[in-house]
Design an enzyme around this catalytic site. Structure first.
Site, PDB file in Angstrom:
ATOM      1  CD1 TRP A 110      -2.163  -2.152   1.996  1.00 48.57           C
ATOM      2  CD2 TRP A 110      -3.008  -1.324  -0.033  1.00 48.57           C
ATOM      3  NE1 TRP A 110      -3.166  -3.034   1.503  1.00 48.57           N
ATOM      4  CE2 TRP A 110      -3.768  -2.509   0.203  1.00 48.57           C
ATOM      5  CE3 TRP A 110      -3.072  -0.913  -1.268  1.00 48.57           C
ATOM      6  CZ2 TRP A 110      -4.744  -3.151  -0.726  1.00 48.57           C
ATOM      7  CZ3 TRP A 110      -4.250  -1.184  -2.200  1.00 48.57           C
ATOM      8  CH2 TRP A 110      -4.851  -2.494  -1.740  1.00 48.57           C
ATOM      9  CG  ASP A 151      -3.335   3.758   4.376  1.00 47.81           C
ATOM     10  OD1 ASP A 151      -4.274   3.626   5.004  1.00 47.81           O
ATOM     11  OD2 ASP A 151      -3.223   3.184   3.345  1.00 47.81           O
ATOM     12  CE  LYS A 154      -9.097  -3.224   3.589  1.00 54.09           C
ATOM     13  NZ  LYS A 154      -7.714  -2.377   3.054  1.00 54.09           N
TER      14      LYS A 154
HETATM   15  C1  LIG Z   1      -7.140  -2.104   1.932  1.00 49.99           C
HETATM   16  C2  LIG Z   1      -6.078  -0.969   1.822  1.00 49.99           C
HETATM   17  C3  LIG Z   1      -5.979   0.071   1.014  1.00 49.99           C
HETATM   18  C4  LIG Z   1      -6.717   0.077  -0.246  1.00 49.99           C
HETATM   19  O1  LIG Z   1      -8.348   0.366   0.143  1.00 49.99           O
HETATM   20  P1  LIG Z   1      -9.257   0.797  -1.034  1.00 49.99           P
HETATM   21  O2  LIG Z   1     -10.287   1.127  -0.340  1.00 49.99           O
HETATM   22  O3  LIG Z   1      -9.557  -0.694  -1.581  1.00 49.99           O
HETATM   23  O4  LIG Z   1      -8.580   1.564  -2.150  1.00 49.99           O
HETATM   24  C5  LIG Z   1      -5.069   1.104   1.127  1.00 49.99           C
HETATM   25  N1  LIG Z   1      -4.143   1.039   2.498  1.00 49.99           N
HETATM   26  C6  LIG Z   1      -4.445   0.029   3.195  1.00 49.99           C
HETATM   27  C7  LIG Z   1      -3.360   0.075   4.566  1.00 49.99           C
HETATM   28  C8  LIG Z   1      -5.168  -0.927   3.259  1.00 49.99           C
HETATM   29  O5  LIG Z   1      -5.566  -2.130   4.049  1.00 49.99           O
END
Ligand SMILES: *Cc1c(COP(=O)(O)O)cnc(C)c1O
Length: 365
Positions: free
Chosen positions: A101, A171, A195
């Site tokens: 990511w 993030d 998540k």
């Molecule tokens: C799942 C995830 C993403 C991507 O998320 P989307 O909503 O599918 O774009 C980005 N960063 C992390 C840490 C993730 O777990």
């Protein structure tokens, strides 16, 4: 069939209490005679849903008044572009690469300027968090970027990087609300909610007010400008209304259990039984350096692909779902977010114990 224990990395398990409440309100939300899915986003009823969701999140995370809370769309992945478009004024930024990511975020930002990958753990399959206490931060970097919990590899920053005065952008998609955070240490915190918070389709961004300006890269679309959403209180256009409503319920659920300190305690207790098992198992091994282990995503392997496949299949038959590791890593991964009950992890550990006993004699690992 009843509910299973769902170890999916995302979209992921949600609190049963929340789902039941939402089901009860499905046809008639709070005497409005309609579902939240059917109501105008400009209605009084929805306005209340939105403002109380924001207030509840502010209370939970102790978000200071000089931070804006935005409910956005486009997934966490859209932020990979929005962040440089809005913040890369000097067209330079520093990224710490701890997994897919962060890598994707850096690659996307590179479309808009010069990216310095100032640290990485790629040399050991992202199985650890690099030492970030004294990195060479670029003089003209507009920000330093991290992915705080690495969903795929199962690592977590236990200590934030020393950014030497630069803004930190994080993030937190897969550790959002899993434990307390000191918001004022960040310029921006963001995450997709699918998540650990709610249904896919909502991204929450918490941004220090002074960073939100009209001074964005030329050509930045209106919809990708934080100021547009901040000025309109997340109502510039139709927001992901139903998703926000569920997020609001999850905030209340966390509050009712005792807030983020209590979440942390519960998450540590859950993760401990699985890590303790892995540390003494002959068959199963964790893949992450101990001090960098995530509380949320726990990858493990047997070292034998057929055995992994057998484990995943038999676990599913026992009501333990979505234990397959990410396609680029293989093996297994148990995502044990806030809504995963302690009993779910207990069942997983009991199943692993039994599987190990039954299979150890048959295979060489
Ligand atoms: C799942 C995830 C993403 C991507 O998320 P989307 O909503 O599918 O774009 C980005 N960063 C992390 C840490 C993730 O777990």
């Amino acid at each position: 069939m009843g509910r299973v224990y769902n170890f999916s990395a995302g979209p992921a398990v949600l609190p049963e209490e929340v789902l039941k409440e939402a089901a009860k309100e499905m046809l008639d939300y709070n005497g409005t005679g309609m579902s939240v899915m059917e109501m105008s986003h400009r209605s009084k009823a929805f306005e209340k849903i939105l403002t109380s969701a924001e207030q509840n999140l502010r209370d939970l995370m102790h978000i200071p008044d000089n931070y804006k809370v935005l409910f956005l769309q486009g997934g966490a992945s859209q932020q990979f572009a929005m962040i440089p478009m809005n913040f890369m004024k000097k067209k330079e930024a520093d990224y710490i690469i701890t997994g897919q990511w962060a890598k994707k975020a850096a690659d996307e930002a590179e479309k808009y300027g010069t990216i310095h990958r100032i640290a990485s753990s790629q040399d050991q399959q992202f199985s650890y968090i690099p030492d970030c206490s004294n990195l060479s931060i670029s003089k003209d970097a507009d920000y330093v970027y991290i992915c705080e919990n690495n969903t795929i590899y199962g690592t977590k920053f236990k200590k934030l990087p020393n950014t030497k005065g630069k803004i930190l952008i994080s993030d937190v998609s897969s550790c959002f609300l899993s434990e307390p955070m000191d918001v004022k240490k960040y310029g921006m915190i963001y995450g997709g909610v699918q998540k650990n918070i709610g249904p896919a389709g909502v991204v929450i961004a918490i941004i220090r007010e002074d960073l939100i300006t009209d001074d964005v890269l030329p050509g930045t679309p209106t919809m990708l400008t934080y100021k547009v959403h901040a000025d309109a209180h997340s109502l510039y256009n139709t927001p992901p209304a139903y998703g926000i409503y569920i997020c609001g319920k999850v905030f209340q659920w966390i509050q009712s259990l005792g807030g983020l300190d209590e979440m942390k305690k519960r998450n540590e207790r859950k993760a401990k039984i699985l890590y303790d098992f892995l540390d003494q198992s002959v068959m199963f091994q964790g893949t992450v350096r101990k001090e960098d282990r995530s509380l949320m995503n726990i990858p493990f392997v047997t070292g034998n692909k057929e055995l992994d496949a057998k484990f995943i299949k038999e676990a599913k038959e026992s009501g333990l779902e979505n234990l397959k590791g990410h396609r680029i890593v293989g093996g297994m991964r148990a995502s044990i977010y806030n809504a995963m009950p302690y009993e779910g992890v207990q069942s997983l550990v009991a199943f692993m114990e039994k599987f190990e006993k039954e299979n150890l004699k048959d295979v060489s690992i």
